[in-house]
Design an enzyme around this catalytic site. Sequence first.
Site, mmCIF file in Angstrom:
data_model
loop_
_atom_site.group_PDB
_atom_site.id
_atom_site.type_symbol
_atom_site.label_atom_id
_atom_site.label_comp_id
_atom_site.label_asym_id
_atom_site.label_seq_id
_atom_site.Cartn_x
_atom_site.Cartn_y
_atom_site.Cartn_z
ATOM 1 N N GLY A 1 -0.979 10.085 -5.726
ATOM 2 C CA GLY A 1 -0.788 9.032 -6.711
ATOM 3 C C GLY A 1 0.605 9.103 -7.295
ATOM 4 N N ALA B 1 0.843 -1.204 0.000
ATOM 5 C CA ALA B 1 0.000 0.000 0.000
ATOM 6 C C ALA B 1 0.873 1.247 0.000
ATOM 7 C CB ALA B 1 -0.924 -0.007 1.223
ATOM 8 N N GLY C 1 1.627 1.372 -11.328
ATOM 9 C CA GLY C 1 3.085 1.264 -11.215
ATOM 10 C C GLY C 1 3.808 2.524 -11.664
ATOM 11 N N HIS D 1 -10.987 -9.228 -35.188
ATOM 12 C CA HIS D 1 -12.140 -10.088 -34.895
ATOM 13 C C HIS D 1 -13.440 -9.461 -35.386
ATOM 14 C CE1 HIS D 1 -9.429 -12.404 -32.304
ATOM 15 N NE2 HIS D 1 -10.389 -13.303 -32.147
ATOM 16 N N GLY D 2 -13.366 -8.217 -35.847
ATOM 17 C CA GLY D 2 -14.543 -7.558 -36.382
ATOM 18 C C GLY D 2 -15.663 -7.448 -35.363
ATOM 19 N N GLU E 1 9.393 -3.729 -9.256
ATOM 20 C CA GLU E 1 7.965 -3.783 -9.585
ATOM 21 C C GLU E 1 7.743 -3.537 -11.072
ATOM 22 O OE1 GLU E 1 3.867 -1.208 -8.718
ATOM 23 O OE2 GLU E 1 5.626 -0.952 -7.404
ATOM 24 N N ASN F 1 -5.146 11.405 -2.539
ATOM 25 C CA ASN F 1 -4.546 12.630 -3.062
ATOM 26 C C ASN F 1 -3.033 12.507 -3.240
ATOM 27 O OD1 ASN F 1 -6.955 14.359 -3.154
ATOM 28 N ND2 ASN F 1 -6.936 14.110 -0.927
ATOM 29 N N GLU G 1 3.338 8.786 -18.228
ATOM 30 C CA GLU G 1 3.937 10.118 -18.189
ATOM 31 C C GLU G 1 5.041 10.209 -17.137
ATOM 32 O OE1 GLU G 1 0.268 10.047 -20.269
ATOM 33 O OE2 GLU G 1 0.655 9.461 -18.192
#
EC number: 1.3.8.4
Length: 411
Positions: free
Chosen positions: A159, A152, A391, A366-367, A270, A157, A395
């Site tokens: 990220g 975690a 991850g 696959h249309g 990671e 707010n 950007e």
Amino acid sequence: MLSQIFKQRSVFNTVASRAFATSKPFNYELIRLDEMRAGLRETAEKFSQDEILPHAHDIDVKDQMPMHLWKRMGDMGFLGITVEEEFGGAGLGYYEHCLVTEEISKASGSVGLSYIAHSNLCVNQLRLNGSEAQKKKYLPKLISGEHIGALAMSEPNSGSDVTSMKLRAEKKGDRYILNGSKMWITNGPCADTLIVYAKTSPELNHKGITTFIIEKGFKGFSIAQKLDKLGMRGSETGELVFEDCEVPEENVLGHLNKGVYVLMKGLDYERLLLSAGPVGIMQAAFDSTLAYVNERKQFGQNIGEFQIIQGKLADMYVKLQASRAYTYNAATMFDAGIKSNKDSAAVFLHNSRAGVDVTLDCLQLHGGNGYINEYPCGRYLRDVKLYDIGGGTNEIRQWLIGRELNKIAKE
């Protein structure tokens, strides 16, 4: 144990080639696997095609992963690939870890993502940073699949600007009291053991972060919600809440106020492992498409005979193989002790972009069938899109790569 599985390689070779393999051998000639790695890949493919793929559609529709798969992955020896044998692991490298990740992701992108969160973000972080006592306490059950792991880092707010986290940890006697929340946590709703970053000295900004090992039963810890996602459904993602959560002092992972080093070092590994996820999804999309265009008939012939379709197949193959080559070359570097943050970001950036391109071509070729949910094309696209965001967004990866290249230029 994987060592026992490798002894059965000749058996798996025969069975996999006849009944389980969905990918032709030519796809893997480029990376020139030795006997051990070829055996591991085939074993992981057999397991994934036999035990994960049949559930892939339902996992997506029901947004729920069958919990027995954790124990089965533990039985196969997949949950502790990089962990030393003394703690129940296989004692292998990141190359082998990428092989298993690719094969699981080929069967189900969401199971592959949860596998990475468990085996790398949690298990490998404990292996790299844990004390002897912490490893003995937590790794065996995580490696067996009895317990599920998570990490975690992000907050509502916080990220991309992850070190601006607000989760607070205050020392009181022989324990820390945590208050705050974490958001978008893979495996969060089902995890037994979590690696959590919190601010112990907010006045020091990023130098005031400490890493903690949290158990789901700790007083004051709870799951606020399971998030309803576009893709990677079945890979449970949630919001974690800490309300005067009591964490024993011995559950500090690494050193006080040194969590940013644990965090940044972990991000390099990671991103390397995450880059194998799109390769697996691309392979599934390519396999589905190659079969489809050689069965679907229009204008009196298989559509695969049309040059424009062959051109798209070629583009898919090039992007798939370039991604695979970059992934395993980067893994070879890491296993040799040459850890590059720019290349872990670069391979992940390349593969996530290629994954979106390849799955879009899969749907297109696959249309009309590609646009209905009886076919897996939509799931491939929805799943792989996560890798453009999780991850560290594309950007952020671009910024990191450019920053590191400028540093080199100025040396």
